[in-house]
Design a protein around this motif. Structure first.
Motif, PDB file in Angstrom:
ATOM      1  N   GLU A 155       0.828  -1.207   0.000  1.00 53.99           N
ATOM      2  CA  GLU A 155       0.000   0.000   0.000  1.00 53.99           C
ATOM      3  C   GLU A 155       0.864   1.258   0.000  1.00 53.99           C
ATOM      4  O   GLU A 155       0.605   2.202  -0.753  1.00 53.99           O
ATOM      5  CB  GLU A 155      -0.925   0.002   1.222  1.00 53.99           C
ATOM      6  N   ALA A 156       1.890   1.280   0.851  1.00 61.44           N
ATOM      7  CA  ALA A 156       2.755   2.449   0.933  1.00 61.44           C
ATOM      8  C   ALA A 156       3.504   2.660  -0.373  1.00 61.44           C
ATOM      9  O   ALA A 156       3.644   3.796  -0.855  1.00 61.44           O
ATOM     10  CB  ALA A 156       3.740   2.299   2.096  1.00 61.44           C
ATOM     11  N   GLU A 157       3.978   1.566  -0.974  1.00 60.39           N
ATOM     12  CA  GLU A 157       4.734   1.717  -2.216  1.00 60.39           C
ATOM     13  C   GLU A 157       3.841   2.176  -3.356  1.00 60.39           C
ATOM     14  O   GLU A 157       4.269   2.944  -4.225  1.00 60.39           O
ATOM     15  CB  GLU A 157       5.422   0.399  -2.577  1.00 60.39           C
ATOM     16  N   GLU A 158       2.593   1.736  -3.360  1.00 64.51           N
ATOM     17  CA  GLU A 158       1.675   2.227  -4.384  1.00 64.51           C
ATOM     18  C   GLU A 158       1.486   3.737  -4.250  1.00 64.51           C
ATOM     19  O   GLU A 158       1.436   4.465  -5.242  1.00 64.51           O
ATOM     20  CB  GLU A 158       0.324   1.522  -4.302  1.00 64.51           C
ATOM     21  N   CYS A 159       1.405   4.220  -3.014  1.00 61.65           N
ATOM     22  CA  CYS A 159       1.302   5.665  -2.795  1.00 61.65           C
ATOM     23  C   CYS A 159       2.538   6.372  -3.337  1.00 61.65           C
ATOM     24  O   CYS A 159       2.437   7.417  -3.998  1.00 61.65           O
ATOM     25  CB  CYS A 159       1.140   5.965  -1.302  1.00 61.65           C
ATOM     26  N   GLY A 160       3.719   5.815  -3.075  1.00 62.42           N
ATOM     27  CA  GLY A 160       4.946   6.415  -3.567  1.00 62.42           C
ATOM     28  C   GLY A 160       5.006   6.476  -5.078  1.00 62.42           C
ATOM     29  O   GLY A 160       5.376   7.500  -5.667  1.00 62.42           O
ATOM     30  N   LEU A 161       4.620   5.406  -5.717  1.00 62.28           N
ATOM     31  CA  LEU A 161       4.672   5.361  -7.174  1.00 62.28           C
ATOM     32  C   LEU A 161       3.606   6.248  -7.805  1.00 62.28           C
ATOM     33  O   LEU A 161       3.831   6.857  -8.852  1.00 62.28           O
ATOM     34  CB  LEU A 161       4.535   3.910  -7.644  1.00 62.28           C
ATOM     35  N   ARG A 162       2.459   6.316  -7.174  1.00 61.25           N
ATOM     36  CA  ARG A 162       1.403   7.200  -7.698  1.00 61.25           C
ATOM     37  C   ARG A 162       1.795   8.665  -7.558  1.00 61.25           C
ATOM     38  O   ARG A 162       1.502   9.485  -8.438  1.00 61.25           O
ATOM     39  CB  ARG A 162       0.074   6.921  -7.009  1.00 61.25           C
ATOM     40  N   LEU A 163       2.460   9.009  -6.457  1.00 60.85           N
ATOM     41  CA  LEU A 163       2.922  10.385  -6.311  1.00 60.85           C
ATOM     42  C   LEU A 163       3.995  10.691  -7.351  1.00 60.85           C
ATOM     43  O   LEU A 163       3.989  11.764  -7.973  1.00 60.85           O
ATOM     44  CB  LEU A 163       3.457  10.618  -4.893  1.00 60.85           C
ATOM     45  N   ALA A 164       4.912   9.755  -7.578  1.00 63.19           N
ATOM     46  CA  ALA A 164       5.967   9.963  -8.575  1.00 63.19           C
ATOM     47  C   ALA A 164       5.382  10.081  -9.980  1.00 63.19           C
ATOM     48  O   ALA A 164       5.923  10.811 -10.819  1.00 63.19           O
ATOM     49  CB  ALA A 164       6.968   8.811  -8.517  1.00 63.19           C
ATOM     50  N   ALA A 165       4.276   9.397 -10.249  1.00 65.07           N
ATOM     51  CA  ALA A 165       3.644   9.474 -11.569  1.00 65.07           C
ATOM     52  C   ALA A 165       3.123  10.876 -11.862  1.00 65.07           C
ATOM     53  O   ALA A 165       2.918  11.249 -13.021  1.00 65.07           O
ATOM     54  CB  ALA A 165       2.510   8.454 -11.663  1.00 65.07           C
ATOM     55  N   LYS A 166       2.917  11.684 -10.833  1.00 66.02           N
ATOM     56  CA  LYS A 166       2.433  13.055 -10.995  1.00 66.02           C
ATOM     57  C   LYS A 166       3.583  14.062 -11.099  1.00 66.02           C
ATOM     58  O   LYS A 166       3.349  15.264 -11.234  1.00 66.02           O
ATOM     59  CB  LYS A 166       1.520  13.420  -9.820  1.00 66.02           C
ATOM     60  N   PHE A 167       4.804  13.551 -11.017  1.00 68.84           N
ATOM     61  CA  PHE A 167       5.987  14.410 -10.950  1.00 68.84           C
ATOM     62  C   PHE A 167       6.042  15.412 -12.096  1.00 68.84           C
ATOM     63  O   PHE A 167       6.203  16.614 -11.892  1.00 68.84           O
ATOM     64  CB  PHE A 167       7.232  13.522 -10.947  1.00 68.84           C
ATOM     65  N   ARG A 168       5.909  14.926 -13.322  1.00 61.88           N
ATOM     66  CA  ARG A 168       6.053  15.782 -14.512  1.00 61.88           C
ATOM     67  C   ARG A 168       5.031  16.919 -14.484  1.00 61.88           C
ATOM     68  O   ARG A 168       5.344  18.067 -14.791  1.00 61.88           O
ATOM     69  CB  ARG A 168       5.873  14.946 -15.779  1.00 61.88           C
ATOM     70  N   ARG A 169       3.819  16.604 -14.081  1.00 56.22           N
ATOM     71  CA  ARG A 169       2.745  17.588 -14.114  1.00 56.22           C
ATOM     72  C   ARG A 169       2.888  18.647 -13.023  1.00 56.22           C
ATOM     73  O   ARG A 169       2.617  19.822 -13.245  1.00 56.22           O
ATOM     74  CB  ARG A 169       1.391  16.880 -13.969  1.00 56.22           C
ATOM     75  N   VAL A 170       3.327  18.244 -11.830  1.00 48.65           N
ATOM     76  CA  VAL A 170       3.293  19.190 -10.715  1.00 48.65           C
ATOM     77  C   VAL A 170       4.561  20.023 -10.556  1.00 48.65           C
ATOM     78  O   VAL A 170       4.526  21.059  -9.902  1.00 48.65           O
ATOM     79  CB  VAL A 170       2.981  18.474  -9.378  1.00 48.65           C
ATOM     80  N   VAL A 171       5.663  19.596 -11.129  1.00 50.91           N
ATOM     81  CA  VAL A 171       6.878  20.404 -10.986  1.00 50.91           C
ATOM     82  C   VAL A 171       7.388  20.942 -12.317  1.00 50.91           C
ATOM     83  O   VAL A 171       8.456  21.539 -12.368  1.00 50.91           O
ATOM     84  CB  VAL A 171       8.011  19.630 -10.262  1.00 50.91           C
ATOM     85  N   GLY A 172       6.629  20.766 -13.394  1.00 47.32           N
ATOM     86  CA  GLY A 172       6.958  21.423 -14.645  1.00 47.32           C
ATOM     87  C   GLY A 172       7.721  20.563 -15.627  1.00 47.32           C
ATOM     88  O   GLY A 172       8.357  19.574 -15.260  1.00 47.32           O
TER      89      GLY A 172
END
Length: 199
Positions: A155-172
């Motif tokens: 569960e924790a790792e899924e959260c980590g990977l899902r947050l990383a999947a948003k990386f491009r969008r949220v930091v430019g």
């Protein structure tokens, strides 16, 4: 890490996707792009704190060689302290921080310190790198060998990977972001599950 059995704990039922989507959306509203990766993660923790029973503090610290961990969370009575390897690539910091945030969200931290901030944690927060008793710090956040720990890590790792999947969008678009592939997912989960019972 294993489930926190404290009386005030109540296991959330929200899926990692819904949890991260909402957390990132609420965080993005507080920021003006472009935003550096570390600043965004600090803002994520600031957004998460009011949703919990205590604030979430994020620290980027250089972990010593050979420690074999890149992120830990200390569950103190007055706050959560999330510690992330400062030398990790920016996108990987999202994975690490998201993993630790996942443990907080699902209440799968097995160490709780009701009597204030332990001396080892105070040294860590003061960035007295040469004086940090890392064995004590890691022991404060050691995962449990309980059967439930396997599910907690997934569960924790899924959260980590899902947050990383948003990386491009949220930091430019200028950030060095790559796609999270199935190989990445499998490798990260295997690594995490292999460490259950240890730091």
């Amino acid at each position: 890490m294993s489930p926190d059995r404290s009386p005030r704990s109540r296991r959330p039922t929200r899926s990692p996707k819904r949890f991260l989507d909402r957390l990132v959306r609420d965080t993005a509203r507080t920021l003006t792009p472009p935003t550096r990766p570390e600043a965004f993660l600090h803002a994520v923790c600031a957004t998460l704190g009011p949703q919990l029973d205590r604030p979430v503090r994020l620290k980027f610290v250089g972990f010593p060689p050979g420690l074999d961990v890149s992120g830990i969370t200390l569950a103190l009575d007055e706050e959560y302290i999330v510690v992330v390897e400062e030398r990790a690539p920016a996108e990987h910091k999202f994975v690490i921080a998201g993993h630790e945030i996942g443990h907080i969200h699902y209440q799968t931290l097995d160490v709780h310190h009701p009597a204030g901030t332990p001396a080892a944690a105070r040294r860590l927060l003061a960035r007295a790198d040469e004086d940090v008793p890392w064995d004590q710090v890691v022991a404060m956040a050691t995962r449990s060998p309980a059967t439930a720990a396997a599910r907690a890590e997934w569960e924790a790792e899924e959260c980590g990977l899902r947050l990383a999947a948003k990386f491009r969008r949220v930091v430019g678009p200028g950030a060095a972001a790559g796609r999270t592939t199935q190989d990445t997912l499998t490798g990260r989960l295997s690594s995490s599950l292999g460490n259950i019972g240890g730091p």
